[in-house]
Design a protein around this motif. Sequence first.
Motif, PDB file in Angstrom:
ATOM      1  N   ASP B 197       0.834  -1.201   0.000  1.00 39.84           N
ATOM      2  CA  ASP B 197       0.000   0.000   0.000  1.00 39.84           C
ATOM      3  C   ASP B 197       0.870   1.252   0.000  1.00 39.84           C
ATOM      4  O   ASP B 197       0.644   2.183  -0.781  1.00 39.84           O
ATOM      5  N   GLU B 198       1.889   1.258   0.870  1.00 40.45           N
ATOM      6  CA  GLU B 198       2.780   2.424   0.940  1.00 40.45           C
ATOM      7  C   GLU B 198       3.489   2.644  -0.391  1.00 40.45           C
ATOM      8  O   GLU B 198       3.582   3.762  -0.887  1.00 40.45           O
ATOM      9  N   TRP B 199       3.979   1.544  -0.952  1.00 44.94           N
ATOM     10  CA  TRP B 199       4.677   1.630  -2.243  1.00 44.94           C
ATOM     11  C   TRP B 199       3.737   2.190  -3.314  1.00 44.94           C
ATOM     12  O   TRP B 199       4.098   3.079  -4.076  1.00 44.94           O
ATOM     13  N   ALA B 200       2.495   1.678  -3.328  1.00 44.07           N
ATOM     14  CA  ALA B 200       1.529   2.129  -4.332  1.00 44.07           C
ATOM     15  C   ALA B 200       1.246   3.620  -4.157  1.00 44.07           C
ATOM     16  O   ALA B 200       1.197   4.374  -5.138  1.00 44.07           O
ATOM     17  N   GLN B 201       1.060   4.047  -2.896  1.00 48.01           N
ATOM     18  CA  GLN B 201       0.806   5.468  -2.633  1.00 48.01           C
ATOM     19  C   GLN B 201       1.924   6.328  -3.219  1.00 48.01           C
ATOM     20  O   GLN B 201       1.674   7.318  -3.894  1.00 48.01           O
ATOM     21  N   SER B 202       3.174   5.930  -2.953  1.00 49.35           N
ATOM     22  CA  SER B 202       4.282   6.780  -3.383  1.00 49.35           C
ATOM     23  C   SER B 202       4.431   6.741  -4.905  1.00 49.35           C
ATOM     24  O   SER B 202       4.756   7.750  -5.523  1.00 49.35           O
ATOM     25  N   GLU B 203       4.195   5.571  -5.515  1.00 50.86           N
ATOM     26  CA  GLU B 203       4.259   5.495  -6.978  1.00 50.86           C
ATOM     27  C   GLU B 203       3.196   6.387  -7.616  1.00 50.86           C
ATOM     28  O   GLU B 203       3.457   7.146  -8.540  1.00 50.86           O
ATOM     29  N   LEU B 204       1.957   6.267  -7.081  1.00 54.27           N
ATOM     30  CA  LEU B 204       0.836   6.983  -7.688  1.00 54.27           C
ATOM     31  C   LEU B 204       0.915   8.477  -7.410  1.00 54.27           C
ATOM     32  O   LEU B 204       0.266   9.270  -8.086  1.00 54.27           O
ATOM     33  N   ALA B 205       1.721   8.859  -6.413  1.00 54.10           N
ATOM     34  CA  ALA B 205       1.874  10.280  -6.109  1.00 54.10           C
ATOM     35  C   ALA B 205       2.502  11.031  -7.274  1.00 54.10           C
ATOM     36  O   ALA B 205       2.381  12.253  -7.375  1.00 54.10           O
ATOM     37  N   GLN B 206       3.164  10.278  -8.188  1.00 54.34           N
ATOM     38  CA  GLN B 206       3.755  10.931  -9.359  1.00 54.34           C
ATOM     39  C   GLN B 206       2.693  11.529 -10.281  1.00 54.34           C
ATOM     40  O   GLN B 206       3.001  12.374 -11.104  1.00 54.34           O
ATOM     41  N   LEU B 207       1.456  11.043 -10.161  1.00 54.00           N
ATOM     42  CA  LEU B 207       0.418  11.477 -11.100  1.00 54.00           C
ATOM     43  C   LEU B 207      -0.236  12.770 -10.607  1.00 54.00           C
ATOM     44  O   LEU B 207      -0.659  12.862  -9.462  1.00 54.00           O
ATOM     45  N   ALA B 208      -0.311  13.742 -11.492  1.00 50.58           N
ATOM     46  CA  ALA B 208      -0.985  14.994 -11.154  1.00 50.58           C
ATOM     47  C   ALA B 208      -2.484  14.718 -11.007  1.00 50.58           C
ATOM     48  O   ALA B 208      -3.008  13.754 -11.573  1.00 50.58           O
ATOM     49  N   SER B 209      -3.155  15.577 -10.239  1.00 47.41           N
ATOM     50  CA  SER B 209      -4.554  15.286  -9.926  1.00 47.41           C
ATOM     51  C   SER B 209      -5.418  15.260 -11.183  1.00 47.41           C
ATOM     52  O   SER B 209      -6.365  14.488 -11.267  1.00 47.41           O
ATOM     53  N   GLU B 210      -5.080  16.072 -12.211  1.00 44.90           N
ATOM     54  CA  GLU B 210      -5.928  16.061 -13.413  1.00 44.90           C
ATOM     55  C   GLU B 210      -5.732  14.789 -14.235  1.00 44.90           C
ATOM     56  O   GLU B 210      -6.530  14.491 -15.113  1.00 44.90           O
ATOM     57  N   ASN B 211      -4.654  14.031 -13.938  1.00 42.69           N
ATOM     58  CA  ASN B 211      -4.443  12.782 -14.669  1.00 42.69           C
ATOM     59  C   ASN B 211      -5.022  11.575 -13.939  1.00 42.69           C
ATOM     60  O   ASN B 211      -4.880  10.452 -14.402  1.00 42.69           O
ATOM     61  N   ARG B 212      -5.644  11.824 -12.784  1.00 47.18           N
ATOM     62  CA  ARG B 212      -6.136  10.688 -11.998  1.00 47.18           C
ATOM     63  C   ARG B 212      -7.534  10.279 -12.451  1.00 47.18           C
ATOM     64  O   ARG B 212      -8.491  10.357 -11.700  1.00 47.18           O
ATOM     65  N   VAL B 213      -7.606   9.881 -13.711  1.00 44.21           N
ATOM     66  CA  VAL B 213      -8.902   9.490 -14.282  1.00 44.21           C
ATOM     67  C   VAL B 213      -8.771   8.098 -14.888  1.00 44.21           C
ATOM     68  O   VAL B 213      -7.764   7.767 -15.503  1.00 44.21           O
ATOM     69  N   LEU B 214      -9.795   7.282 -14.699  1.00 47.01           N
ATOM     70  CA  LEU B 214      -9.749   5.910 -15.181  1.00 47.01           C
ATOM     71  C   LEU B 214     -10.960   5.608 -16.062  1.00 47.01           C
ATOM     72  O   LEU B 214     -12.087   5.972 -15.720  1.00 47.01           O
ATOM     73  N   VAL B 215     -10.701   4.976 -17.199  1.00 38.49           N
ATOM     74  CA  VAL B 215     -11.770   4.366 -17.984  1.00 38.49           C
ATOM     75  C   VAL B 215     -11.431   2.884 -18.057  1.00 38.49           C
ATOM     76  O   VAL B 215     -10.312   2.522 -18.427  1.00 38.49           O
ATOM     77  N   THR B 216     -12.367   2.035 -17.652  1.00 37.42           N
ATOM     78  CA  THR B 216     -12.072   0.601 -17.568  1.00 37.42           C
ATOM     79  C   THR B 216     -13.115  -0.205 -18.327  1.00 37.42           C
ATOM     80  O   THR B 216     -14.137   0.337 -18.746  1.00 37.42           O
ATOM     81  N   ASP B 217     -12.847  -1.513 -18.467  1.00 37.47           N
ATOM     82  CA  ASP B 217     -13.789  -2.359 -19.209  1.00 37.47           C
ATOM     83  C   ASP B 217     -15.107  -2.508 -18.461  1.00 37.47           C
ATOM     84  O   ASP B 217     -16.172  -2.360 -19.012  1.00 37.47           O
ATOM     85  N   HIS B 218     -15.035  -2.847 -17.187  1.00 40.25           N
ATOM     86  CA  HIS B 218     -16.227  -2.830 -16.339  1.00 40.25           C
ATOM     87  C   HIS B 218     -15.800  -2.262 -15.004  1.00 40.25           C
ATOM     88  O   HIS B 218     -14.627  -1.955 -14.801  1.00 40.25           O
ATOM     89  N   GLU B 219     -16.720  -2.090 -14.071  1.00 41.66           N
ATOM     90  CA  GLU B 219     -16.387  -1.380 -12.835  1.00 41.66           C
ATOM     91  C   GLU B 219     -15.546  -2.238 -11.908  1.00 41.66           C
ATOM     92  O   GLU B 219     -16.001  -2.670 -10.857  1.00 41.66           O
TER      93      GLU B 219
END
Lengths: 282, 322
Positions: B197-219
């Motif tokens: 979880d900690e690793w994921a948090q720090s990795e994902l922190a690289q993404l700017a807030s406007e890039n934090r959008v997901l389109v997926t196949d299903h929910e």
Amino acid sequence: MPEFLSWLVEPLTYSFMQRSLLAAVLVGIVCALVGTYIVLRGMAFFGDALAHAILPGVAAGYLVGGGTYLTVFWWALGAAVLASLGIGAVSRGTRLREDTAIGIIFAGTFALGIAMISSIRSYAVDLSHFLFGNVLGVSNSDLLLTAGFGLLVIVVIVAFYKEFMVLSFDPVLAATLRLPRRWLENLLLVLIAIAIVVALQTVGVALMVAMLVTPAATAFLLTKRLPRMMTLAALIAALSGIIGLYLSFYIGIASGAAIVLTCTAIFLLVWLGQTLKTNSQN
Amino acid sequence: MDFRKIGLMIFGFAAFLLSACAAQDEPSWKIGVVATTNIVGDVVAQIGGEHVELTVMLPVDADPHSFQPTPQDLVAVENADIVFVNGLDLEEFLAEMVENVGGEDNIVSVSEEVATIEFSGGHDDHEEGEEHDDHEEGEEHEEHEHSGADPHVWMDPNNVKIWTDNIATALSTSDPDNAATYVANAEAYNLELDELDEWAQSELAQLASENRVLVTDHEALGYFAEHYGFEIIGTILPGSSTLAEPSASELAALEDLVVDFGVPAIFVGTTVNPNLAQRVADDTGVQLVPLYTGSLSDADGPAATYLEMMRYNVGAIVEALQ
Ligand SMILES: [Zn+2]
């Protein structure tokens, strides 16, 4: 009027709608032309059975090609041709009535397909797409394939127009003319097989028989002359494809079902019109 | 017919059966465990270790929503001491299966006690939802029969910590002698989950807030999005099951959203047919990025365990949205 125009144009701004519309029109025309012979020769049950009988081909295609439409297409076509010729062989070789032979081959091959799919057990063979089609997922290469085979069917029908007509309307004349009856009948079976595989992605197996018979049957109500019947059937099918997809776009219902429902509605309207006309003449 | 010969054969066969039964009662007893998905199976294996005889029901890349068990699967369920399922209607075959094997006393839902989110349908339960109202795609989703709790809880490692507790408790009840081992294994694995979880948090922190959008196949990424602060713009298939098809209007609305938000990628799980997603990606000129959401990869793939799967997914998401 501009409001109506924008209503018409809006779906066309999406390329998936352009592809779906083209596919629906192409498939509609091919099925309607072949379907004319199916209606005239009373082969509706055969058409429905053949649509189901390609399941093992679809499954094998997925196994070999990992889901590419082209591989599935060829395998399905192979299965359809084999099944249609197999039905002919069983009914000739056993003195069973043809509908019995159809039932045997149809259920046997469909079961084989389900058995194959149950052994794969991943999304790869997507039974719901096979049953109900997925016209919104048509790609450019799928369209090219559909167009190519559609053209082939039309060319063959034009080339053997007279022979098929004699075969369908006048078996006695066909015998005196010494037409190669067996050969022509097999050719017709292959044409039906091609039409079914071409239509697989648009409406799926469950609704296939409607694409084959409903536009042709509607045309049959309106005329008894073969060229006019074929043209009318093709027009009705193309129109149903377009109206059906617009319905799917604006009302939000499944595309394959919308197309078939439109075909059925047109049939009912024509039938009603015919009945009213005959009643008022009497 | 020589009846003595037949009698001898029957006797011989019975003797063989008896000896086979006796051989099964070897002293090194293990808990017979069935897990539905291989993700649940991996976590069970981490906690049960050598004390469980584990059978995973779904093969690699099988879609848990549409999976249908075979008679062999039902036999395995019937013979198992514990059947671990994800629960929350992920396994839509479960209700029928329970009926077929006559009772659910050995079935344990690992997601019990997880704080579930409603799958978003019209995104109404996310604060960010207002932006979508003008695209009017919400209403159709709500009448879908699978409305209710989103079953894809494992996409947030903190929920898997609840799994480990549930699994340790169930194993300890069946096998009290080794209870201490199960609890210790669960605690050790929980530490690894915290680390993930900690690793994921720090990795994902690289993404700017406007890039934090997901389109997926299903929910499938609802819990991921909620925990790591992403917004799910839309899905190819409506709803949190893979068993629904979009209509033309839904697909058009989705393409509009992808263009409006400038979404750079569409994420597809390995268990879902990517055909439609591929068309949408082609039409809108965005990338199609595979993730592991419903199934692990096979043993030599990049997502052979739950921890590897999450690391792979986080890596792929960061790379695609950067
Ligand atoms: Zn799912």
